[in-house]
Design an enzyme around this catalytic site. Structure first.
Site, PDB file in Angstrom:
ATOM      1  N   SER A 118       8.342  54.966   8.566  1.00  0.00           N
ATOM      2  CA  SER A 118       9.579  55.721   8.496  1.00  0.00           C
ATOM      3  C   SER A 118       9.304  57.141   8.016  1.00  0.00           C
ATOM      4  CB  SER A 118      10.556  55.021   7.560  1.00  0.00           C
ATOM      5  OG  SER A 118       9.924  54.839   6.314  1.00  0.00           O
TER       6      SER A 118
ATOM      7  N   ASP B  26       7.398  48.218  -2.621  1.00  0.00           N
ATOM      8  CA  ASP B  26       7.281  47.951  -1.174  1.00  0.00           C
ATOM      9  C   ASP B  26       5.978  47.194  -0.900  1.00  0.00           C
ATOM     10  OD1 ASP B  26       7.423  49.969   1.864  1.00  0.00           O
ATOM     11  OD2 ASP B  26       8.167  47.974   1.397  1.00  0.00           O
TER      12      ASP B  26
END
Ligand SMILES: *[C@@H]1O[C@H](CO)[C@@H](O)[C@H](O)[C@H]1NC(C)=O
Ligand SMILES: *[C@@H]1O[C@H](CO)[C@@H](O)[C@H](O)[C@H]1NC(C)=O
Ligand SMILES: *[C@@H]1O[C@H](CO)[C@@H](O)[C@H](O)[C@H]1NC(C)=O
Ligand SMILES: *[C@@H]1O[C@H](CO)[C@@H](O)[C@H](O)[C@H]1NC(C)=O
Ligand SMILES: *[C@@H]1O[C@H](CO)[C@@H](O)[C@H](O)[C@H]1NC(C)=O
Ligand SMILES: *[C@@H]1O[C@H](CO)[C@@H](O)[C@H](O)[C@H]1NC(C)=O
Ligand SMILES: *[C@@H]1O[C@H](CO)[C@@H](O)[C@H](O)[C@H]1NC(C)=O
Ligand SMILES: *[C@@H]1O[C@H](CO)[C@@H](O)[C@H](O)[C@H]1NC(C)=O
Length: 905
Positions: A766, A879
């Site tokens: 992203s 993450d």
């Protein structure tokens, strides 16, 4: 004094020249040529017995070597075509400055075309067709100002066509077909004022075909098929009045405005008009029929419609081939076509022509192929016989006569036996043929395929067929035929015999066993009422056997298992009895087996589960008993099964094909059980079976956790011990491994990643892309380029920089440096050759051993422990997932991507 100075300087010049002459090709001599040839030879990989090994030896002068032509002791031609030469083309070839022709075609040369070829100022012909050359076309070739022919087809040459080639004003032939060219055709090619042939078939060229092509007034042939050109045909082309061949223009679908331009009619020298598979509609431009030089008209597979001019054959007297197949032409098949007496191929299949078949086709004495199938053609209404076949007797070269699927409605004339003795295929399927099958067919000694299915033929199969020793295929199904002559069995090479849906009765001829080449036989839907002859089971080449819908009886013998090549067997709708032999399991190629509607008894053999490729199995409407073998559920390709109306009992298997089975496939077996959703009751054993399973489950539920816990605890203890040791080692290791902050410029990153090319892309996320890069010192790095469009990416960059530049632990990806300005932010990281953990976990091709998995587990745990407890302030990664765990060459895990990490301070 002055003189002396002059002299010495002259001497200097002299020496300079001597030295220079050995270096430079401009001043080369026959010695240079010798050296160049030796260099050329040394770049080849020669077998011992290669002509160049045995012939190119220093004992003879090079001018007498194989493939060499000389003038004044200088090499002028190098002709080495078709010698299976391997290796590369030496750039020294360019030192033979007098070369006029280089022909290295049809070899196995690899490598690139040396750009030094541009030094060959005398070169007229360069032919490297049919090799394995790669790389691009050297634009230096444009310096070979005398070049007339450039043959580069059938290689792997890629890249663009250099615009500079346009300088080759003497070029007559340009052939770069079947290669890997990309890009657009440069407009500069319009300078080839002498070009006659222009061939770029089957490349990946795109863009528009340049209008400049119309300037090539000498052009005779344009071949552009198999590219991706857009736009329309440049109309300037229609000014090239000498044009003889304009094969398909390689225009992508639907870019012709759907029509063939009328201007074609202006190309009055056109010989070949080929427009295959271009999805064009409308008619053939009428002007085309004014081009008397036309030899080939091919418009196969388009949407062309309309009628042909009635005087077509008189307008195009030079036609050798007319192929209009797979279009929507209608109206008359003009009988004037019979005036185009040079015709070899007349192919109009799959259209809607609806006249009668011309009666004078016999005027086409050279005709080899006549294909009229799938039209609406009728017979001459004045005769019951198909008289046009009489006329074809004159076509002595006729090989293919295909008239299938026309409502001809007539009788085959006996004269059919006088057709060409070269006839290989006679096909008249579905033509409303009546009457008997002519005995004369037995004269067609070359006949390979006789196809007369789906007509109204009556009487006998002619015994004369027995003399056709080239016949491989007979299709007579769907007629009213009633007698099989024994002579049929003497056709030694017969491979396909289709006699289904006729009126044959009595016994299946015993002599069929003599047809040892038989691959397919259909006798279905007749009235055969015998046993299957024993010899039948020796036809071991049989792939298809259809005996369905007869009154055959007796047992299916165990010899059935001999037919190992079978892939379709249909014995349905007969009176076969006894058990299905176990040997059926030997038919391991079987895709479809149908034994339904017989009187078979006994169990379904377990051996059926050996039919590992079977897709369809039908045993319905017999008297089979016993259970359904559960092993059928393991047949992976089995999609269709029908076991209805037998006397089967017991549990319906659950797996494979049975997961989707319907009631219709099982009905009529009242004693089956186990599929309540299909209205079969639960089996009694099933209920108790469930209880049993429950207790075993309970036992497992207790024992497994205990065992697992025990295992885990003991593992943990050993890990702790182990990890302490490793940790101690790490601390020193990681410090010494730490790379100081190198300075790497933006330009170096561009170079390292080949301008951030697609092929260097390692991954997309992203916040940006990750590229593999090779630095000038040869080392590999990963370069994470942040997407500047997203404000979040900038935040991620900052977070990641902060974390990575401060952590000191071997289980994190190390940052080498960053590169950051207002428009560009990138981070240069240690390169991890083994990629991310998720690839290893989720791809089919890779597999991690248990100890590797444990090592990775420990590595990640150590990294987390460091982040949470040992770093100055605790950090939460936020993450952590397999795709963010990277593996180095030793499969040590490194945690990456701190873009959204939280620093808890
Ligand atoms: C080159 O040509 C000269 C004279 O024509 C001749 O003497 C000499 O042998 C030649 N050299 C080679 C290598 O062929
Ligand atoms: C080499 O080949 C040429 C042309 O085929 C032939 O004339 C010559 O005799 C051969 N030389 C040797 C040494 O085999
Ligand atoms: C070039 O090579 C091909 C393949 O061997 C051959 O068919 C063609 O005739 C050659 N052309 C010339 C001009 O030598
Ligand atoms: C080159 O073209 C051939 C077909 O013409 C194709 O099979 C091959 O994949 C292409 N190679 C590349 C590298 O594009
Ligand atoms: C074809 O030729 C005829 C005369 O032979 C002429 O009248 C007609 O205009 C031409 N058609 C086209 C489309 O050129
Ligand atoms: C064939 O050509 C001749 C002579 O040109 C002509 O008389 C005849 O009508 C043509 N046949 C057909 C069927 O058009
Ligand atoms: C079949 O073959 C056998 C033995 O080869 C031979 O005797 C017999 O005549 C053949 N039958 C036919 C009808 O060709
Ligand atoms: C069952 O049917 C579904 C849908 O028709 C199909 O996708 C699936 O592959 C079938 N399963 C088996 C084992 O045939």
């Amino acid at each position: 004094m002055l003189k002396f100075a002059n002299l010495t300087s002259n001497i200097h010049v002299f020496w300079f020249l001597i030295i220079f002459s050995t270096l430079s090709s401009c001043l080369s001599t026959n010695a240079t040529d010798y050296a160049a040839l030796m260099a050329f030879k040394s770049n080849l990989v020669l077998q011992k017995d290669s002509i160049l090994s045995t012939n190119w030896t220093s004992t003879t002068h090079f001018c007498s070597w194989f493939g060499i032509s000389c003038f004044n002791q200088r090499v002028t031609k190098l002709q080495l075509s078709g010698l299976a030469l391997e290796g590369k083309v030496s750039s020294y070839i360019a030192n033979m400055s007098q070369l006029v022709e280089v022909d290295l075609s049809s070899n196995k040369l690899g490598g690139i075309l040396p750009s030094e070829l541009g030094f060959l100022k005398q070169l007229r012909i360069l032919n490297v067709t049919k090799n394995s050359l790669q790389g691009t076309i050297p634009s230096n070739l444009s310096q070979c100002e005398h070049l007339q022919e450039l043959h580069l087809s059938y290689n792997f040459i890629s890249g663009n066509i250099p615009g500079k080639l346009g300088l080759l004003s003497n070029l007559r032939f340009l052939g770069i077909s079947y290669s890997n060219l990309t890009g657009e055709v440069p407009a500069s090619l319009g300078n080839f004022s002498k070009l006659e042939t222009f061939s770029l078939v089957e490349n990946d060229l795109f863009g528009e075909i340049p209008e400049e092509l119309g300037k090539l007034t000498s052009l005779r042939q344009i071949h552009l098929r198999g590219n991706n050109f857009a736009g329309s045909i440049p109309h300037s082309i229609f000014n090239i009045s000498r044009l003889e061949r304009l094969t398909d223009l390689g225009l992508a679908e639907n870019d012709l405005n759907g029509y063939i331009p009328n201007e074609f009619g202006r190309l009055l020298n056109l010989q070949y008009f080929e427009f295959e598979s271009n999805r064009v509609s409308g008619g053939i431009p009428y002007g085309l029929f004014n081009i008397t030089s036309l030899q080939v008209v091919k418009t196969t597979r388009n949407y062309l419609s309309g009628e042909l001019p009635h005087d077509l054959g008189n307008r195009l007297p030079n036609l050798e081939e007319i192929s209009l197949s797979h279009n929507q032409f209608s109206g008359e098949l003009p009988s004037s076509i019979c005036n185009a007496t040079k015709l070899l191929y007349l192919q109009v299949e799959n259209n809607s022509f609806h006249s009668s078949v011309p009666m004078t086709l016999g005027k086409l004495e050279k005709l080899e192929v006549l294909n009229l199938q799938f039209n609406l053609l009728v017979n001459n209404p004045r005769s019951i016989y198909l008289d046009f076949l009489n006329s074809l007797v004159n076509c002595k070269n006729l090989q293919y006569l295909v008239i299938d699927s026309n409502p001809l409605n007539g009788v085959l004339p006996e004269s059919i036996g006088n057709l060409s003795s070269n006839l290989k295929v006679f096909a008249a399927v579905s033509c409303e043929l009546m009457g008997s099958t002519p005995y004369g067919l037995g004269n067609l000694s070359s006949l390979n395929s006789l196809e007369l299915s789906i007509n109204d033929l009556q009487g006998k199969v002619p015994s004369s067929l027995g003399s056709l020793q080239n016949l491989e295929r007979i299709y007579l199904s769907g007629n009213q035929l009633g007698f099989i002559p024994a002579e049929l069995c003497s056709i030694k090479i017969l491979g396909t015999l289709d006699l289904g849906e006729n009126r044959f009765s009595g016994s299946i001829p015993e002599c069929f066993q003599n047809l040892t080449e038989l691959r397919g036989i259909s006798l279905d839907a007749n009235n055969f009422n015998s046993f299957i002859p024993v010899g039948f089971w020796d036809l071991v080449k049989l792939e298809g056997l259809d005996l369905s819908r007869n009154n055959l009886h007796g047992m299916v013998p165990t010899e059935l298992g001999n037919l190992k090549a079978l892939y379709i067997m249909d014995l349905s709708f007969n009176n076969f009895s006894g058990e299905i032999p176990n040997s059926v399991g030997n038919l391991q190629n079987l895709l479809a087996l149908d034994m339904s509607h017989n009187k078979l008894q006994g169990p379904i053999p377990n051996s059926l589960s050996n039919l590992i490729v079977i897709e369809s199995l039908n045993l319905s409407s017999n008297g089979l008993s016993g259970g359904i073998p559960a092993s059928l559920g393991s047949l992976r390709d089995l999609k269709d099964i029908n076991l209805s109306f037998n006397m089967l009992q017991g549990e319906i298997p659950q797996k494979g094909v049975f997961t989707n089975i319907t009631y219709q496939d099982l009905m009529g077996n009242p004693k089956l059980c186990g599929a309540p959703n299909l209205n079969f009751p639960l089996c009694s054993s099933q209920a108790s079976g469930r209880r049993k399973r429950r207790t075993t489950l309970l036992v497992l539920k207790i024992t497994i956790p205990i065992a697992a816990a025990f295992l885990l605890i003991s593992m943990c203890i050993s890990f702790v011990i182990l990890s302490r040791e490793r940790q101690a080692k790490n601390q020193t290791e990681s410090d010494s491994l730490h790379v100081g902050h190198q300075i790497i410029t933006y330009h170096e990153l561009v170079r390292a990643t080949q301008s951030f090319s697609e092929s260097n892309l390692l991954g997309k996320g992203s916040s940006g892309m990750v590229y593999k890069g090779k630095l000038s010192d040869g080392s590999f790095v990963a370069i994470k380029v942040f997407n500047m469009q997203y404000a979040r990416a900038l935040k991620n960059f900052d977070a990641e920089c902060e974390v990575l530049s401060n952590v000191r632990h071997r289980n994190f990806v190390k940052i080498i440096t960053t590169c950051s300005n207002l428009e560009f932010k990138a981070m240069v990281l240690e390169f991890m050759p083994n990629g991310s953990l998720d690839k290893w976990l989720y791809s089919e091709s890779t597999c991690l051993r248990l100890e590797q998995r444990l090592d990775i587990l420990i590595d990640v745990a150590m990294a987390m422990e460091y982040l949470h407890h040992e770093y100055t302030v605790p950090i939460v990664h936020c993450d952590l997932k397999p795709s963010n765990v990277l593996l180095d060459e030793d499969m040590m895990a490194h945690v990456a991507d701190f873009g959204i990490a939280k620093i808890l301070a």
